[in-house]
Design an enzyme around this catalytic site. Structure first.
Site, PDB file in Angstrom:
ATOM      1  N   HIS A  59       0.463  -1.354   0.574  1.00 43.77           N
ATOM      2  CA  HIS A  59      -0.066  -0.329   0.071  1.00 43.77           C
ATOM      3  C   HIS A  59       0.634   1.442   0.007  1.00 43.77           C
ATOM      4  O   HIS A  59      -0.169   2.470   0.590  1.00 43.77           O
ATOM      5  CB  HIS A  59      -1.123  -0.656   1.138  1.00 43.77           C
ATOM      6  N   TYR A  60       2.576   1.182  -0.049  1.00 43.31           N
ATOM      7  CA  TYR A  60       3.334   2.338  -0.606  1.00 43.31           C
ATOM      8  C   TYR A  60       3.240   2.499  -1.886  1.00 43.31           C
ATOM      9  O   TYR A  60       3.844   1.763  -2.332  1.00 43.31           O
ATOM     10  CB  TYR A  60       4.404   2.246   0.342  1.00 43.31           C
ATOM     11  N   GLY A  61       1.943   3.814  -2.401  1.00 42.85           N
ATOM     12  CA  GLY A  61       1.736   4.066  -3.795  1.00 42.85           C
ATOM     13  C   GLY A  61       0.718   3.659  -3.973  1.00 42.85           C
ATOM     14  O   GLY A  61      -0.543   3.059  -3.037  1.00 42.85           O
ATOM     15  N   LYS A  90       5.342  -4.783   3.628  1.00 42.93           N
ATOM     16  CA  LYS A  90       3.678  -5.259   4.661  1.00 42.93           C
ATOM     17  C   LYS A  90       2.562  -5.264   3.913  1.00 42.93           C
ATOM     18  O   LYS A  90       2.477  -4.889   2.730  1.00 42.93           O
ATOM     19  CB  LYS A  90       3.580  -3.804   5.197  1.00 42.93           C
TER      20      LYS A  90
END
Length: 331
Positions: A59-61, A90
């Site tokens: 979910h980073y981006g 993660k």
């Protein structure tokens, strides 16, 4: 209170890491995208300066451009570095829906991860669910991840934002390779809530995110308007006007210690995390900041005592995230 434990080098997933890692979030945030060639240069600088623990997330981006896409691009350019890096990812989480730590949710997240980043390019050394799912027993979550280890899809299991009891229950199912928590001069809860003590007791390495208080302790933020208009920190409680003036007092006090030692405020903040047994994972989009962050201050017991006096007299104002995200912490 957790004892002071000087962590120099730590073994995680069979590799020696530390004392400072690198967080990839800053390289893939949707509101300030960095072109991959620039990001890759920064990652190379981090690795060359000893930051060989890299932390990312699905979910980073965005689904089309997140940590996994960036890491793939890096190792396609530098395949010789794959064995040098411990990669922690993660997943099983979205900002919209929160955690899905059901066996189906975890498997879907891992399968998507290795589709984007095949193990032939770079195996995922540690996979962890970004947050604890209150609907799923932690034993079920960890058992699913343990099965994925046996299947060769991930190398080891981590946990993120867990309390001490959850950590013990997780470790009883399968060895935990790393526990990722927020730990900084702005977030000292792990020193008092048993998480650090439990990690040290069980021999679980502590990965500390936001070690410079989401930039507060970088020394670059003096007033709310120093944040770009589209910066997500403008939505966080600690950066709101009603809390900002109180929190900058802590920064100013720590800055005096840094000045006396001939280092930066960020180097003191990162050195403090290391002294308490954590592997800090600061993120940066500037080469100069990476060089600064990978040279943490060496703090004496006297320094720690002085810092503790500051923490005792200048309380931090505001929650870490606020709202629904705050409820997912320390699960």
């Amino acid at each position: 209170m957790a004892s002071r434990t000087r962590a120099a080098l730590t073994t995680i997933a069979g590799k020696t890491v530390g004392p400072v890692g690198y967080g990839l979030l800053s390289l893939t945030v949707p509101w300030a995208p960095i072109e991959f060639p620039t990001a890759i240069k920064l990652m190379k600088t981090a690795l060359e300066n000893g930051a060989n623990f890299w932390d990312g997330g699905t979910h980073y981006g965005t689904p089309e451009r997140n940590s996994l896409h960036l890491v793939r691009a890096y190792f396609e350019q530098y395949p010789e570095d794959a064995d040098k890096v411990v990669l922690s990812i993660k997943g099983a989480f979205t900002l919209k829906d929160g955690p899905d730590n059901s066996p189906e949710g975890i498997r879907a997240s891992v399968e998507e991860s290795i589709k984007v980043l095949p193990p032939s390019i770079k195996p995922i050394d540690i996979f962890q669910c970004s947050r604890v799912d209150a609907k799923v027993p932690i034993e079920t979550t960890i058992q699913t991840l343990a099965e994925l280890v046996k299947e060769g899809k991930i190398r080891s299991v981590g946990v993120s934002e867990v309390n001490a009891n959850t950590l013990r229950r997780a470790h009883a199912v399968h060895p935990i390779s790393a526990a990722e928590i927020e730990l900084s001069l702005f977030t000292t809860d792990p020193l008092h809530n048993g998480v650090l003590d439990t990690c040290h007791e069980l021999g679980i390495p502590v990965v500390a995110y936001s070690p410079v208080g989401r930039g507060f302790l970088s020394g670059q933020i003096r007033k709310p308007d120093d944040l770009p208009e589209n910066d997500f920190r403008r939505m966080l409680p600690r950066f709101q006007p009603e809390n900002f003036d109180q929190n900058i007092k802590l920064v100013e006090a720590v800055s005096k210690i840094a000045e006396a030692k001939g280092v930066t405020t960020a180097q003191v903040a990162i050195g403090w995390v290391i002294k308490h047994g954590g592997i800090p994972i600061p993120g940066s989009t500037k080469e100069a900041r990476i060089l600064e962050n990978t040279k943490p201050a060496e703090l004496t017991d006297g320094d720690l005592d002085e810092i503790q006096k500051i923490l005792d007299t200048i309380p931090v104002s505001g929650q870490r995230y606020g709202g629904e995200q705050e409820k997912l912490l320390n699960g």
